[in-house]
Design a protein around this motif. Structure first.
Motif, PDB file in Angstrom:
ATOM      1  N   VAL A  69      58.785 111.836  34.957  1.00 14.15           N
ATOM      2  CA  VAL A  69      58.346 111.494  36.317  1.00 14.15           C
ATOM      3  C   VAL A  69      57.254 112.461  36.763  1.00 14.15           C
ATOM      4  O   VAL A  69      56.226 112.062  37.328  1.00 14.15           O
ATOM      5  CB  VAL A  69      59.533 111.542  37.304  1.00 14.15           C
ATOM      6  CG1 VAL A  69      59.038 111.388  38.736  1.00 14.15           C
ATOM      7  CG2 VAL A  69      60.530 110.452  36.983  1.00 14.15           C
ATOM      8  N   ALA A  70      57.468 113.756  36.462  1.00 12.91           N
ATOM      9  CA  ALA A  70      56.465 114.751  36.835  1.00 12.91           C
ATOM     10  C   ALA A  70      55.144 114.460  36.137  1.00 12.91           C
ATOM     11  O   ALA A  70      54.067 114.648  36.716  1.00 12.91           O
ATOM     12  CB  ALA A  70      56.955 116.151  36.473  1.00 12.91           C
ATOM     13  N   GLU A 117      69.069 113.199  40.578  1.00 13.12           N
ATOM     14  CA  GLU A 117      69.850 112.218  39.819  1.00 13.12           C
ATOM     15  C   GLU A 117      69.260 111.955  38.430  1.00 13.12           C
ATOM     16  O   GLU A 117      69.781 111.129  37.697  1.00 13.12           O
ATOM     17  CB  GLU A 117      69.901 110.896  40.599  1.00 13.12           C
ATOM     18  CG  GLU A 117      70.572 111.025  41.950  1.00 13.12           C
ATOM     19  CD  GLU A 117      70.415 109.769  42.788  1.00 13.12           C
ATOM     20  OE1 GLU A 117      71.397 109.020  42.885  1.00 13.12           O
ATOM     21  OE2 GLU A 117      69.328 109.532  43.331  1.00 13.12           O
ATOM     22  N   LEU A 118      68.141 112.633  38.111  1.00 11.76           N
ATOM     23  CA  LEU A 118      67.488 112.386  36.830  1.00 11.76           C
ATOM     24  C   LEU A 118      67.920 113.420  35.797  1.00 11.76           C
ATOM     25  O   LEU A 118      68.241 114.555  36.141  1.00 11.76           O
ATOM     26  CB  LEU A 118      65.970 112.472  36.988  1.00 11.76           C
ATOM     27  CG  LEU A 118      65.306 111.499  37.956  1.00 11.76           C
ATOM     28  CD1 LEU A 118      63.841 111.854  38.100  1.00 11.76           C
ATOM     29  CD2 LEU A 118      65.448 110.073  37.471  1.00 11.76           C
ATOM     30  N   GLY A 144      62.747 128.390  50.270  1.00  8.97           N
ATOM     31  CA  GLY A 144      62.842 129.370  49.189  1.00  8.97           C
ATOM     32  C   GLY A 144      63.048 128.694  47.842  1.00  8.97           C
ATOM     33  O   GLY A 144      62.409 129.056  46.847  1.00  8.97           O
ATOM     34  N   LEU A 145      63.908 127.684  47.819  1.00  7.08           N
ATOM     35  CA  LEU A 145      64.149 126.972  46.555  1.00  7.08           C
ATOM     36  C   LEU A 145      62.917 126.171  46.140  1.00  7.08           C
ATOM     37  O   LEU A 145      62.607 126.068  44.953  1.00  7.08           O
ATOM     38  CB  LEU A 145      65.351 126.043  46.689  1.00  7.08           C
ATOM     39  CG  LEU A 145      66.689 126.747  46.502  1.00  7.08           C
ATOM     40  CD1 LEU A 145      67.824 125.776  46.750  1.00  7.08           C
ATOM     41  CD2 LEU A 145      66.792 127.303  45.095  1.00  7.08           C
ATOM     42  N   MET A 146      62.225 125.603  47.131  1.00  8.19           N
ATOM     43  CA  MET A 146      60.999 124.877  46.799  1.00  8.19           C
ATOM     44  C   MET A 146      60.000 125.816  46.143  1.00  8.19           C
ATOM     45  O   MET A 146      59.288 125.442  45.208  1.00  8.19           O
ATOM     46  CB  MET A 146      60.366 124.283  48.060  1.00  8.19           C
ATOM     47  CG  MET A 146      61.051 123.061  48.581  1.00  8.19           C
ATOM     48  SD  MET A 146      60.257 122.520  50.080  1.00  8.19           S
ATOM     49  CE  MET A 146      59.710 120.926  49.586  1.00  8.19           C
ATOM     50  N   LYS A 147      59.978 127.059  46.646  1.00  8.44           N
ATOM     51  CA  LYS A 147      59.062 128.031  46.061  1.00  8.44           C
ATOM     52  C   LYS A 147      59.538 128.429  44.668  1.00  8.44           C
ATOM     53  O   LYS A 147      58.748 128.484  43.726  1.00  8.44           O
ATOM     54  CB  LYS A 147      58.994 129.248  46.974  1.00  8.44           C
ATOM     55  CG  LYS A 147      57.819 130.122  46.676  1.00  8.44           C
ATOM     56  CD  LYS A 147      57.838 131.336  47.568  1.00  8.44           C
ATOM     57  CE  LYS A 147      56.847 132.339  47.062  1.00  8.44           C
ATOM     58  NZ  LYS A 147      57.098 133.663  47.645  1.00  8.44           N
ATOM     59  N   PHE A 150      59.323 117.187  43.977  1.00 15.43           N
ATOM     60  CA  PHE A 150      59.756 117.500  45.334  1.00 15.43           C
ATOM     61  C   PHE A 150      61.166 116.979  45.517  1.00 15.43           C
ATOM     62  O   PHE A 150      61.407 115.769  45.481  1.00 15.43           O
ATOM     63  CB  PHE A 150      58.804 116.881  46.354  1.00 15.43           C
ATOM     64  CG  PHE A 150      57.392 117.359  46.187  1.00 15.43           C
ATOM     65  CD1 PHE A 150      57.122 118.715  46.077  1.00 15.43           C
ATOM     66  CD2 PHE A 150      56.344 116.471  46.122  1.00 15.43           C
ATOM     67  CE1 PHE A 150      55.827 119.171  45.911  1.00 15.43           C
ATOM     68  CE2 PHE A 150      55.047 116.912  45.967  1.00 15.43           C
ATOM     69  CZ  PHE A 150      54.792 118.268  45.847  1.00 15.43           C
ATOM     70  N   THR A 151      62.104 117.900  45.716  1.00 19.81           N
ATOM     71  CA  THR A 151      63.513 117.518  45.693  1.00 19.81           C
ATOM     72  C   THR A 151      63.929 116.707  46.917  1.00 19.81           C
ATOM     73  O   THR A 151      64.978 116.091  46.913  1.00 19.81           O
ATOM     74  CB  THR A 151      64.395 118.766  45.592  1.00 19.81           C
ATOM     75  OG1 THR A 151      63.819 119.788  46.405  1.00 19.81           O
ATOM     76  CG2 THR A 151      64.486 119.253  44.166  1.00 19.81           C
ATOM     77  N   ASP A 152      63.115 116.742  47.986  1.00 23.71           N
ATOM     78  CA  ASP A 152      63.512 115.991  49.183  1.00 23.71           C
ATOM     79  C   ASP A 152      62.887 114.599  49.229  1.00 23.71           C
ATOM     80  O   ASP A 152      62.948 113.932  50.251  1.00 23.71           O
ATOM     81  CB  ASP A 152      63.154 116.791  50.455  1.00 23.71           C
ATOM     82  CG  ASP A 152      61.662 117.078  50.539  1.00 23.71           C
ATOM     83  OD1 ASP A 152      60.993 117.048  49.491  1.00 23.71           O
ATOM     84  OD2 ASP A 152      61.175 117.341  51.651  1.00 23.71           O
TER      85      ASP A 152
END
Lengths: 157, 262, 266
Positions: C151-152, C142-143, B122-125, C95-97
């Motif tokens: 970065v994007a 962390e940015l 959901g957060l990715m979306k 992408f946060t992961d």
């Protein structure tokens, strides 16, 4: 997180999970104990099997020696035909007595074998001639009520 | 007309629910269709196995231990009345392997890993990561959804098996070590009564089905969540509620199919 | 004529349900140019970008990129077309992961069979171009906002796209980051020989770097021209927008009925 750390923990997880499954199969279930042994098949007729079910255990002197594989109604004799697999290691005389018993007061039913004195041993496909049927609770209660019902008439007169 | 309004309301809800079930089913088939790449690049699944399976280990093991201990205690109290304490092992093992292992592990999995999956997707979306991926000509179902789905499906039976195994040990600890039931009869009666195909394999099948259900619900809710803070939190709650109900319903259906006929 | 135009929009109409969002939009994006689309929040700018990316189908008219009509492509064709495009989302949408490195390497790994050493060199070059070599092992969380945007940007140009779209690239940046990102957009466009479309309402920053400006309001093009023409424009709407005046053709008050009645005076 480092790729190798993830790999390590996932490895532990998967191996642990599979070990748990194997433990369940071998130690908890019957896969490790019984299924591998060689068996021979015999059958017997009972006038009433009570609550006996396929896979019920067959014991002699309290030792598990086999399992019930099939229960059918023989329509020529109108009796229950019970097919059982016995462990090859245990041989029984031809006049062995098969008895449907109950483990504990309300426990499950099993077949108890009482060896007779015959010199010849049972072989594959043979029949156990001497049987005793299950004790059916309704019959017992019926007998009990019948005897009870007679008492007051005696006293009343 | 309050009656007409109520009826309209009911109709609206039913249409909505059916529509969502249809969309979730379509989503499930799309996931299966686009699963190829996650098997070619298995490290994607491994990474998700870590965040679903490994991260659920502690809760599963602790919960399994306590459920097994309670079963041991309660079972002993009940069986004592009939003088059949020796059947304690049977009771603990069958209870865990057939029902409590798959069901409780799945419920815990839904609230631990399922809710996390929904919130993450959901957060990715909400932060447009999924749109960004689409604009990079990468199918988000293949890249984000499918690896998580398979990780969930693989984790669930393993977690359920661990739950049952630890639970049986908990029952053994309370029954045999603490109370003093005979150790020999505890194990031997258990082995005599628990059938591999009938009980253990059916338990594994149950947990596989639960794994599919929970991960599909969690991923669909996340993928379908409105891209706002309330949207994501609502979807997370719905994941836990819906998957818990679906687990219990499916459990009844599966139990009836597996054991009902005899 | 069309050889030096990398994208164009012809008579584009679009409506959500019955509510018209875009009406009769015509725009041309010549090769190598930096074009800004400006307007108030909610005037349909982002919807326009989504049409170029093929995420929405027009009600009427079409969008052409490299001579092909976007909404007539099948999904394989659309995916092939998207590989030639880059898009920077409003807040970067990293992408946060994944780490910074994996974010920039993402498209290279998905779309090419390049060996990992070559990908490493390419990622370093892209990060160097945005001045962030050395951050590759950090996670996006962390940015700082400005660094994440850069970065994007590096990720957007990872596969050297021919058409780059920016959705509000300046939103939420401090003045220094703003200038840095603005200059990067210009220099990356020139270095790649690409065409860039910037959707923004940050007028001062974008007038410094762009070649041409379209002004949109309520789904139609209100004004267009070079930055000089826009600054000198006497149109009321453009004047209000450029100078950030409070009242004008765009009213301060939301239409709200009679005020006196709302206060129970009437």
């Amino acid at each position: 997180m480092e790729r190798s750390t993830i790999d390590f923990w996932v490895g532990i997880f998967v191996v642990g999970g599979i070990a748990a499954l194997v433990m369940l199969a071998m130690k908890v279930g019957n896969l490790g104990t019984y299924n591998v042994a060689d068996t021979y098949q015999v059958h017997a007729y009972f006038s009433n099997i009570g609550g006996l079910k396929p896979k019920a255990s067959i014991k002699s002197a309290g030792v598990l020696v086999g399992r019930v594989t099939e229960i059918t109604l023989d329509t020529t004799r109108y009796e229950a035909k019970v097919v059982m697999n016995l462990d090859k290691r245990y041989q029984f005389p031809k006049d062995t007595f098969a008895n449907i018993l109950t483990s504990g007061l309300l426990g499950e039913q099993y077949i108890g074998l009482m060896p007779g004195g015959d010199d010849q041993m049972l072989t594959n496909g043979e029949q156990l001639k001497k049987t005793q049927s299950a004790m059916v609770l309704e019959d017992l209660i019926g007998k009990f009520l019948y005897s009870k019902a007679e008492e007051p008439t005696k006293q009343g007169k | 007309m309050p009656v007409a309004k109520t009826i309209k309301g009911i109709g609206n809800r039913v249409i909505n629910a059916v529509w969502r079930i249809g969309m979730a089913t379509r989503f499930f088939f799309l996931t299966l269709l686009y699963s190829g790449s996650s098997f070619r690049r298995f490290h994607l699944i491994i990474k998700e196995l870590f965040s679903t399976g490994v991260m659920s280990l502690i809760i599963i093991i602790v919960a399994g231990l306590f459920v097994g201990m309670v079963l041991g205690l309660q079972g002993y109290e009940t069986l004592k009345r009939y003088g059949s304490e020796s059947a304690l092992g049977v009771m603990v093992a069958l209870g865990l392997v057939r029902e409590l292992g798959p069901v409780v592990a799945a419920l815990l999995f839904a609230s631990r890993a399922g809710s996390a999956m929904t919130a993450e997707i959901g957060l990715m979306k909400a932060t447009e990561q999924i749109s960004a991926m689409e604009m990079m000509a990468v199918n988000p179902i293949a890249r984000i959804i499918a690896p998580r789905f398979w990780a969930g499906v693989i984790s669930m039976p393993l977690l359920a098996a661990l739950f049952s195994a630890v639970g049986i040990f908990g029952g053994y600890f309370v029954g045999v070590v603490q109370i003093g039931v005979d150790e020999g009869s505890f194990w031997s009666q258990m082995q005599a009564a628990v059938d591999f195909r009938e009980d253990i394999l059916n338990g594994v099948i149950k947990s596989l089905v639960f794994g599919v259900a929970v991960t599909v619900i969690a991923l669909y809710e996340g993928y379908d969540a409105p891209p706002t803070a309330e949207g994501v939190s609502g979807a997370t709650t719905r994941t836990v509620v819906t998957s818990s109900l679906v687990i219990l319903m499916l459990d009844f259906v599966l139990t009836a199919m597996m054991f009902g006929g005899k | 004529m069309s050889s030096n135009v990398s994208a164009e929009i012809i008579e584009l109409n679009f409506a959500y349900d019955k509510r018209p969002v875009l009406q009769g939009i015509n725009m041309r994006f010549p090769k190598g140019k930096l074009i800004a689309i400006m307007g108030l929040s909610g005037c349909g700018k982002t919807t326009l970008l989504r049409h170029i990316g093929g995420a929405l189908k027009p009600t009427k008219g079409c969008v052409k990129v490299a001579g092909q009509v976007i909404h007539e492509l099948d999904s394989a064709g659309l995916y092939a077309m998207r590989r030639k495009m880059g898009m920077l989302f409003q807040f970067g949408a990293l992408f946060t992961d994944m780490s910074v490195y994996d974010n920039v390497a993402f498209q290279m790994r998905e779309h090419t069979e390049l060996p990992e050493e070559l990908i490493h060199d390419l990622v370093m070059m892209k990060l160097n171009a945005v001045g962030l070599r050395g951050t590759q092992n950090l996670m996006p969380a962390e940015l700082s906002g400005g660094m994440a945007r850069r970065v994007a940007l590096a990720r957007t140009v990872a596969l050297d796209p021919m058409l780059i779209m920016y959705d509000e690239p300046f939103a939420g940046l401090d003045p220094i980051s703003l200038t840095v990102v603005g200059n990067l957009i210009r220099s990356l466009n020139d270095a790649l020989g690409a065409t860039s479309i910037i959707v923004t309402h940050d007028i001062q920053e974008s007038l410094k770097i762009v070649d041409y400006v379209y002004f949109m309001s309520n789904g139609v093009i209100e004004a267009e021209g070079t930055p000089e023409e826009i600054r000198a424009s006497s149109k009321e709407f453009v004047h209000q927008f450029v100078h950030g005046e409070m009242d004008g053709p765009v009213p301060f008050h939301y239409p709200g009925g009679d005020y006196r009645q709302d206060l129970n005076l009437g």
